[in-house]
Design an enzyme around this catalytic site. Sequence first.
Site, PDB file in Angstrom:
ATOM      1  N   GLY A   8      36.292  38.089  33.557  1.00  0.00           N
ATOM      2  CA  GLY A   8      34.886  38.283  33.175  1.00  0.00           C
ATOM      3  C   GLY A   8      34.134  37.012  32.821  1.00  0.00           C
ATOM      4  O   GLY A   8      32.908  37.041  32.691  1.00  0.00           O
ATOM      5  N   GLY A  10      34.027  34.474  34.861  1.00  0.00           N
ATOM      6  CA  GLY A  10      33.646  33.857  36.143  1.00  0.00           C
ATOM      7  C   GLY A  10      32.349  34.434  36.691  1.00  0.00           C
ATOM      8  O   GLY A  10      31.686  35.268  36.053  1.00  0.00           O
ATOM      9  N   THR A  11      32.022  34.010  37.910  1.00  0.00           N
ATOM     10  CA  THR A  11      30.724  34.374  38.504  1.00  0.00           C
ATOM     11  C   THR A  11      30.610  35.883  38.746  1.00  0.00           C
ATOM     12  O   THR A  11      29.665  36.525  38.294  1.00  0.00           O
ATOM     13  CB  THR A  11      30.570  33.644  39.869  1.00  0.00           C
ATOM     14  OG1 THR A  11      30.673  32.255  39.626  1.00  0.00           O
ATOM     15  CG2 THR A  11      29.252  33.973  40.516  1.00  0.00           C
ATOM     16  N   ASP A  33      39.446  36.713  29.874  1.00  0.00           N
ATOM     17  CA  ASP A  33      39.518  35.498  30.689  1.00  0.00           C
ATOM     18  C   ASP A  33      40.225  34.421  29.887  1.00  0.00           C
ATOM     19  O   ASP A  33      39.931  34.244  28.704  1.00  0.00           O
ATOM     20  CB  ASP A  33      38.081  35.040  31.059  1.00  0.00           C
ATOM     21  CG  ASP A  33      38.057  34.165  32.306  1.00  0.00           C
ATOM     22  OD1 ASP A  33      38.750  33.134  32.311  1.00  0.00           O
ATOM     23  OD2 ASP A  33      37.354  34.523  33.267  1.00  0.00           O
ATOM     24  N   ALA A 138      39.127  40.469  43.428  1.00  0.00           N
ATOM     25  CA  ALA A 138      39.702  39.149  43.717  1.00  0.00           C
ATOM     26  C   ALA A 138      40.266  39.132  45.138  1.00  0.00           C
ATOM     27  O   ALA A 138      40.921  40.090  45.574  1.00  0.00           O
ATOM     28  CB  ALA A 138      40.801  38.830  42.717  1.00  0.00           C
ATOM     29  N   HIS A 201      39.198  43.469  54.237  1.00  0.00           N
ATOM     30  CA  HIS A 201      38.014  42.748  53.750  1.00  0.00           C
ATOM     31  C   HIS A 201      38.191  41.316  54.254  1.00  0.00           C
ATOM     32  O   HIS A 201      38.789  40.473  53.585  1.00  0.00           O
ATOM     33  CB  HIS A 201      37.953  42.793  52.219  1.00  0.00           C
ATOM     34  CG  HIS A 201      36.822  41.980  51.655  1.00  0.00           C
ATOM     35  ND1 HIS A 201      35.501  42.228  51.962  1.00  0.00           N
ATOM     36  CD2 HIS A 201      36.813  40.914  50.814  1.00  0.00           C
ATOM     37  CE1 HIS A 201      34.738  41.350  51.331  1.00  0.00           C
ATOM     38  NE2 HIS A 201      35.505  40.542  50.637  1.00  0.00           N
TER      39      HIS A 201
HETATM   40  N1  LIG Z   1      35.817  41.630  47.479  1.00  0.00           N
HETATM   41  C1  LIG Z   1      34.605  41.054  47.573  1.00  0.00           C
HETATM   42  O1  LIG Z   1      33.692  41.562  48.205  1.00  0.00           O
HETATM   43  C2  LIG Z   1      34.349  39.739  46.877  1.00  0.00           C
HETATM   44  C3  LIG Z   1      33.054  39.235  46.758  1.00  0.00           C
HETATM   45  C4  LIG Z   1      32.845  38.047  46.053  1.00  0.00           C
HETATM   46  C5  LIG Z   1      33.939  37.372  45.502  1.00  0.00           C
HETATM   47  N2  LIG Z   1      35.176  37.884  45.675  1.00  0.00           N
HETATM   48  C6  LIG Z   1      36.361  37.228  45.098  1.00  0.00           C
HETATM   49  O2  LIG Z   1      36.357  37.496  43.690  1.00  0.00           O
HETATM   50  C7  LIG Z   1      37.078  36.455  43.023  1.00  0.00           C
HETATM   51  C8  LIG Z   1      36.239  35.918  41.877  1.00  0.00           C
HETATM   52  O3  LIG Z   1      35.149  35.178  42.358  1.00  0.00           O
HETATM   53  P1  LIG Z   1      34.264  34.309  41.347  1.00  0.00           P
HETATM   54  O4  LIG Z   1      33.206  33.680  42.161  1.00  0.00           O
HETATM   55  O5  LIG Z   1      33.898  35.136  40.162  1.00  0.00           O
HETATM   56  O6  LIG Z   1      35.332  33.200  40.892  1.00  0.00           O
HETATM   57  P2  LIG Z   1      35.307  32.352  39.550  1.00  0.00           P
HETATM   58  O7  LIG Z   1      36.207  31.182  39.757  1.00  0.00           O
HETATM   59  O8  LIG Z   1      33.897  32.098  39.118  1.00  0.00           O
HETATM   60  O9  LIG Z   1      35.953  33.341  38.454  1.00  0.00           O
HETATM   61  C9  LIG Z   1      37.305  33.684  38.412  1.00  0.00           C
HETATM   62  C10 LIG Z   1      37.669  33.840  36.945  1.00  0.00           C
HETATM   63  O10 LIG Z   1      39.005  34.349  36.851  1.00  0.00           O
HETATM   64  C11 LIG Z   1      39.580  33.767  35.699  1.00  0.00           C
HETATM   65  N3  LIG Z   1      41.047  33.922  35.720  1.00  0.00           N
HETATM   66  C12 LIG Z   1      41.979  33.175  36.368  1.00  0.00           C
HETATM   67  N4  LIG Z   1      43.208  33.649  36.090  1.00  0.00           N
HETATM   68  C13 LIG Z   1      43.054  34.720  35.275  1.00  0.00           C
HETATM   69  C14 LIG Z   1      43.944  35.647  34.672  1.00  0.00           C
HETATM   70  N5  LIG Z   1      45.262  35.554  34.854  1.00  0.00           N
HETATM   71  N6  LIG Z   1      43.426  36.640  33.906  1.00  0.00           N
HETATM   72  C15 LIG Z   1      42.101  36.750  33.716  1.00  0.00           C
HETATM   73  N7  LIG Z   1      41.185  35.904  34.283  1.00  0.00           N
HETATM   74  C16 LIG Z   1      41.670  34.907  35.047  1.00  0.00           C
HETATM   75  C17 LIG Z   1      39.114  32.306  35.745  1.00  0.00           C
HETATM   76  O11 LIG Z   1      39.254  31.674  34.480  1.00  0.00           O
HETATM   77  C18 LIG Z   1      37.651  32.495  36.166  1.00  0.00           C
HETATM   78  O12 LIG Z   1      36.782  32.606  35.047  1.00  0.00           O
HETATM   79  C19 LIG Z   1      37.405  35.419  44.106  1.00  0.00           C
HETATM   80  O13 LIG Z   1      38.722  35.642  44.567  1.00  0.00           O
HETATM   81  C20 LIG Z   1      36.398  35.715  45.189  1.00  0.00           C
HETATM   82  O14 LIG Z   1      36.805  35.273  46.457  1.00  0.00           O
HETATM   83  C21 LIG Z   1      35.419  39.046  46.336  1.00  0.00           C
HETATM   84  O1  LIG Z   2      34.493  35.243  48.046  1.00  0.00           O
HETATM   85  C1  LIG Z   2      34.453  35.159  49.290  1.00  0.00           C
HETATM   86  O2  LIG Z   2      35.165  34.374  49.953  1.00  0.00           O
HETATM   87  C2  LIG Z   2      33.490  36.041  50.048  1.00  0.00           C
HETATM   88  C3  LIG Z   2      33.507  37.450  49.518  1.00  0.00           C
HETATM   89  O3  LIG Z   2      34.715  38.105  49.804  1.00  0.00           O
HETATM   90  C4  LIG Z   2      32.343  38.251  50.072  1.00  0.00           C
HETATM   91  O4  LIG Z   2      32.559  39.122  50.927  1.00  0.00           O
HETATM   92  O5  LIG Z   2      31.215  37.993  49.633  1.00  0.00           O
END
Ligand SMILES: NC(=O)c1ccc[n+]([C@@H]2O[C@H](COP(=O)([O-])OP(=O)(O)OC[C@H]3O[C@@H](n4cnc5c(N)ncnc54)[C@H](O)[C@@H]3O)[C@@H](O)[C@H]2O)c1
Ligand SMILES: O=C(O)C[C@H](O)C(=O)O
Length: 335
Positions: A8, A10-11, A33, A138, A201
Amino acid sequence: MHVLVVGGGGTIGSTVAYTLATQHPSLEVTLADPKAERAEGHAIDLFHSRSHAAHAIGRPEFEASTLGDVSVVDPTSSPEPDPVEAADAIVVTASEPRSSDSLERGGRLSVLERNLEIASDLGEWFASADPTPTVVVANPSDRVTHRLWEASGWPRGSFLGYSLSETARIADEIARRVSAREPSNGDVSPADVYCPILGEHGEHIVPVFSRTTVDGRPVEFAESERVEILDYVRSVPYDVIEMRDNGDSSRWVTGRGISLIVSRLLEGGTDPDADPVCLATPLDGEYGLKGVTLSVPVVLDGDGVAEIVEWDLSTDERERLERAAESIRESLGHR
Ligand SMILES: NC(=O)c1ccc[n+]([C@@H]2O[C@H](COP(=O)([O-])OP(=O)(O)OC[C@H]3O[C@@H](n4cnc5c(N)ncnc54)[C@H](O)[C@@H]3O)[C@@H](O)[C@H]2O)c1
Ligand SMILES: O=C(O)C[C@H](O)C(=O)O
């Protein structure tokens, strides 16, 4: 009601938390987090954003006495009470930071190894609590969902791998194409397009063109158009990342989609007469596939997946789904 967002700070996690917190002012939200200070920065800001709306700006949005809290835990310090036990729904965005290899198409797989390790650790943490519906975001989300399911020992229906942003992306592209075909009919809105997506995905998405409708009517695309549509859906998230200086991925569509799913889970599920929603769940023979997690049409109840719906697919769609399953199995080392 209580939602735990693991990752939570992260972005995507903070965007989901913001969306849920503003949609449901009484919802308790916990951000877990290891970057606890960063998460705390989001929690304070988020709490202010929701309490804001209780003050009268013309009229209050909700009663001040119903305001829910936004709290933070460090998952590495065995938090007590256990937020997994308290949660009615969980969202997992915990991830290795984005590396330079993750900035282009196919980039989701660059964090596979480390994110599977994180999923194994989270699964061990979850295992001591009762099964709770869990939306996994993730990446690569289908593989991470599968590992989390295996490590937790929870029923497979507890896990929903998030892949729904692709449905919004394809609706946008189809609306543009159909509008261009007959400009005299005016613009088609993406809201009028229905094109479910199965599979991975990632590169192995399987748009179900055989069930695609615009304004409720079936629509046909030539093979060359299908290729271009697929190309758009695969590329646009990486264009978005690049346009935003390689910083964050599509936080708004993802945050909104996840919040909609969590809202349905908290309400007890999807309407029985609504279209199923395509999310990744471990399969046990459905679509002829076993031991793999990928997106299929599901009906939700308050515990997660109530039913996997088996649609009739065209031969091409079925073959693409099998190829998606193979690719996922291969990278998990399951042959
Ligand atoms: N499925 C989808 O459609 C989709 C879309 C966007 C992003 N994503 C994925 O979602 C993930 C997160 O993206 P983001 O931009 O928020 O990344 P981010 O780096 O901003 O955030 C990830 C967070 O996870 C935390 N973290 C790491 N290990 C942890 C643990 N063991 N327990 C709890 N927290 C932990 C980190 O400290 C960080 O704050 C990425 O893998 C990204 O590719 C998926
Ligand atoms: O985080 C990424 O690599 C892309 C993400 O899975 C998305 O579909 O927006």
